[in-house]
Design a protein around this motif. Structure first.
Motif, PDB file in Angstrom:
ATOM      1  N   PRO A  18       0.812  -1.229   0.000  1.00 21.21           N
ATOM      2  CA  PRO A  18       0.000   0.000   0.000  1.00 21.21           C
ATOM      3  C   PRO A  18       0.847   1.281   0.000  1.00 21.21           C
ATOM      4  N   ILE A  19       2.017   1.232   0.657  1.00 15.77           N
ATOM      5  CA  ILE A  19       2.894   2.400   0.681  1.00 15.77           C
ATOM      6  C   ILE A  19       3.526   2.603  -0.689  1.00 15.77           C
ATOM      7  N   LEU A  75       8.943   9.728  -1.714  1.00 17.42           N
ATOM      8  CA  LEU A  75       7.534   9.610  -1.346  1.00 17.42           C
ATOM      9  C   LEU A  75       7.299   8.365  -0.493  1.00 17.42           C
ATOM     10  N   PHE A  76       7.958   7.263  -0.856  1.00 15.56           N
ATOM     11  CA  PHE A  76       7.827   6.021  -0.086  1.00 15.56           C
ATOM     12  C   PHE A  76       8.356   6.204   1.334  1.00 15.56           C
ATOM     13  N   ASN A  77       9.547   6.778   1.456  1.00 11.38           N
ATOM     14  CA  ASN A  77      10.171   6.914   2.771  1.00 11.38           C
ATOM     15  C   ASN A  77       9.326   7.756   3.720  1.00 11.38           C
ATOM     16  N   THR A  78       8.724   8.804   3.194  1.00 14.21           N
ATOM     17  CA  THR A  78       7.878   9.656   4.027  1.00 14.21           C
ATOM     18  C   THR A  78       6.690   8.871   4.569  1.00 14.21           C
ATOM     19  N   SER A  79       6.030   8.109   3.699  1.00 10.43           N
ATOM     20  CA  SER A  79       4.877   7.318   4.127  1.00 10.43           C
ATOM     21  C   SER A  79       5.287   6.202   5.072  1.00 10.43           C
ATOM     22  N   PHE A  80       6.428   5.562   4.790  1.00  5.21           N
ATOM     23  CA  PHE A  80       6.925   4.464   5.632  1.00  5.21           C
ATOM     24  C   PHE A  80       7.180   4.957   7.051  1.00  5.21           C
ATOM     25  N   LEU A  86       2.509  -0.014  10.773  1.00  3.39           N
ATOM     26  CA  LEU A  86       3.174  -0.975   9.897  1.00  3.39           C
ATOM     27  C   LEU A  86       3.856  -2.065  10.726  1.00  3.39           C
ATOM     28  N   ASP A  87       3.669  -3.334  10.318  1.00  2.26           N
ATOM     29  CA  ASP A  87       4.263  -4.445  11.058  1.00  2.26           C
ATOM     30  C   ASP A  87       4.559  -5.589  10.093  1.00  2.26           C
ATOM     31  N   LEU A  88       5.295  -6.577  10.575  1.00  2.00           N
ATOM     32  CA  LEU A  88       5.537  -7.768   9.772  1.00  2.00           C
ATOM     33  C   LEU A  88       4.226  -8.517   9.567  1.00  2.00           C
ATOM     34  N   LEU A  89       4.156  -9.289   8.493  1.00  2.00           N
ATOM     35  CA  LEU A  89       2.946 -10.042   8.203  1.00  2.00           C
ATOM     36  C   LEU A  89       2.750 -11.152   9.236  1.00  2.00           C
ATOM     37  N   PRO A  90       1.505 -11.510   9.522  1.00  2.00           N
ATOM     38  CA  PRO A  90       1.211 -12.473  10.594  1.00  2.00           C
ATOM     39  C   PRO A  90       1.944 -13.805  10.409  1.00  2.00           C
ATOM     40  N   GLY A  91       2.643 -14.208  11.430  1.00  2.00           N
ATOM     41  CA  GLY A  91       3.287 -15.514  11.438  1.00  2.00           C
ATOM     42  C   GLY A  91       4.680 -15.568  10.838  1.00  2.00           C
ATOM     43  N   VAL A  92       5.104 -14.522  10.136  1.00  2.00           N
ATOM     44  CA  VAL A  92       6.378 -14.633   9.426  1.00  2.00           C
ATOM     45  C   VAL A  92       7.568 -14.583  10.378  1.00  2.00           C
ATOM     46  N   ARG A  93       7.492 -13.772  11.439  1.00  2.00           N
ATOM     47  CA  ARG A  93       8.624 -13.742  12.375  1.00  2.00           C
ATOM     48  C   ARG A  93       8.789 -15.103  13.068  1.00  2.00           C
ATOM     49  N   ALA A  94       7.686 -15.729  13.433  1.00  2.00           N
ATOM     50  CA  ALA A  94       7.761 -17.045  14.072  1.00  2.00           C
ATOM     51  C   ALA A  94       8.401 -18.065  13.133  1.00  2.00           C
ATOM     52  N   ALA A 115      18.195   0.552  -0.132  1.00  2.00           N
ATOM     53  CA  ALA A 115      17.801   1.492   0.921  1.00  2.00           C
ATOM     54  C   ALA A 115      16.495   1.068   1.581  1.00  2.00           C
ATOM     55  N   THR A 116      15.539   0.597   0.778  1.00  2.00           N
ATOM     56  CA  THR A 116      14.256   0.171   1.327  1.00  2.00           C
ATOM     57  C   THR A 116      14.416  -1.110   2.143  1.00  2.00           C
ATOM     58  N   ILE A 117      15.210  -2.053   1.634  1.00  2.00           N
ATOM     59  CA  ILE A 117      15.468  -3.281   2.394  1.00  2.00           C
ATOM     60  C   ILE A 117      16.092  -2.933   3.741  1.00  2.00           C
ATOM     61  N   ALA A 118      17.079  -2.041   3.732  1.00  2.00           N
ATOM     62  CA  ALA A 118      17.736  -1.634   4.976  1.00  2.00           C
ATOM     63  C   ALA A 118      16.756  -0.968   5.924  1.00  2.00           C
ATOM     64  N   ARG A 119      15.852  -0.165   5.383  1.00  2.00           N
ATOM     65  CA  ARG A 119      14.863   0.534   6.204  1.00  2.00           C
ATOM     66  C   ARG A 119      13.967  -0.469   6.930  1.00  2.00           C
ATOM     67  N   VAL A 120      13.522  -1.488   6.210  1.00  2.00           N
ATOM     68  CA  VAL A 120      12.673  -2.523   6.812  1.00  2.00           C
ATOM     69  C   VAL A 120      13.461  -3.337   7.841  1.00  2.00           C
ATOM     70  N   PHE A 121      14.664  -3.750   7.475  1.00  2.00           N
ATOM     71  CA  PHE A 121      15.469  -4.565   8.384  1.00  2.00           C
ATOM     72  C   PHE A 121      15.801  -3.810   9.659  1.00  2.00           C
ATOM     73  N   ASP A 122      16.137  -2.537   9.538  1.00  2.00           N
ATOM     74  CA  ASP A 122      16.485  -1.746  10.725  1.00  2.00           C
ATOM     75  C   ASP A 122      15.276  -1.544  11.637  1.00  2.00           C
ATOM     76  N   ARG A 123      14.134  -1.256  11.038  1.00  2.00           N
ATOM     77  CA  ARG A 123      12.938  -0.976  11.841  1.00  2.00           C
ATOM     78  C   ARG A 123      12.471  -2.206  12.603  1.00  2.00           C
ATOM     79  N   PHE A 124      12.610  -3.392  11.983  1.00  2.00           N
ATOM     80  CA  PHE A 124      12.041  -4.598  12.591  1.00  2.00           C
ATOM     81  C   PHE A 124      13.096  -5.585  13.093  1.00  2.00           C
ATOM     82  N   GLY A 125      14.353  -5.164  13.139  1.00  2.00           N
ATOM     83  CA  GLY A 125      15.397  -5.996  13.724  1.00  2.00           C
ATOM     84  C   GLY A 125      15.610  -7.325  13.035  1.00  2.00           C
ATOM     85  N   LEU A 126      15.583  -7.337  11.702  1.00  2.00           N
ATOM     86  CA  LEU A 126      15.691  -8.590  10.959  1.00  2.00           C
ATOM     87  C   LEU A 126      17.126  -8.977  10.617  1.00  2.00           C
TER      88      LEU A 126
END
Length: 220
Positions: A18-19, A75-80, A86-94, A115-126
């Motif tokens: 959606p973003i 535009l993506f970074n601002t919305s992100f 925003l969260d990981l999809l259900p069950g994927v972290r498990a 840059a986007t991959i890094a943004r997601v990884f940093d935010r969610f500790g992946l």
């Protein structure tokens, strides 16, 4: 036996679609180009650079592809950053944690930018879970070209027969199968309209997968 699981990111690990949609269509409006939802659906699984190369040709845009990529990223970074829900999809972290407990190597191979991959990884500790991160921006051709998945297997030092790919887009599934890799299609509400019938198996929730089951799979 499966030794490496290759994850797509958008629509598999996290629903940033959606973003991306908002960022793309905001830019389409700025450019004054009439991209339809049907045309946009064909872009899923492709890198942003490849999308704008195609749009530049189709709509005779005067802007440089790199400038379009950077504007869309802005535009993506601002919305992100503004989306507190925003969260990981259900069950994927498990599932990710289960795979690592069973010594399965994990790689992310996404059409998203580094840059986007890094943004997601940093935010969610992946970061600690994944041995390698591969971005589609490093490849001349996007999925359904198999190059990104072949590179993932190469970096993981794992034969394709001992890898699986988890994907949510038709382009991604086609890329995995072209690489000769067993593919699990993730059919969720976020991948509506994507044809996953070429996948070796289709799931609707990550609770359908366990590390023990995955390790026994093999390419067809």
């Amino acid at each position: 036996m499966i030794r490496t699981v290759i994850f797509d990111m958008d629509g598999v690990i996290i629903d940033t679609e959606p973003i991306h949609h908002h960022a793309f269509f905001s830019l389409f409006a700025e450019l004054g180009i009439p991209v339809s939802e049907a045309e946009y659906a064909t872009f899923l699984g492709k890198s942003t650079r490849n999308v704008f190369q195609q749009l530049k040709n189709n709509y005779h845009l005067s802007q440089e592809v790199e400038d379009l990529v950077m504007r869309k990223r802005e535009l993506f970074n601002t919305s992100f950053d503004d989306d507190a829900d925003l969260d990981l999809l259900p069950g994927v972290r498990a599932l990710i944690e289960d795979l690592r407990r069973h010594d399965v190597q994990l790689v992310v191979a996404s059409s998203a930018s580094k840059a986007t991959i890094a943004r997601v990884f940093d935010r969610f500790g992946l970061g600690p879970y994944f041995a390698h991160r591969i971005s589609g921006e490093d490849f001349e051709r996007s999925k359904p070209d198999p190059a990104i998945f072949l590179r993932a297997a190469e970096l993981a030092a794992t034969p394709v027969s001992e890898c699986i790919v988890i994907e949510d887009s038709a382009n991604g599934v086609a890329a995995a199968k072209a690489a000769g890799i067993y593919c699990i299609g993730y059919a969720s509400e976020h991948s509506a309209g994507q044809d996953l019938r070429s996948a070796d198996r289709v799931i609707h929730h990550f609770s359908e997968l366990t590390a023990s089951d995955i390790k026994t799979l093999s390419a067809q």
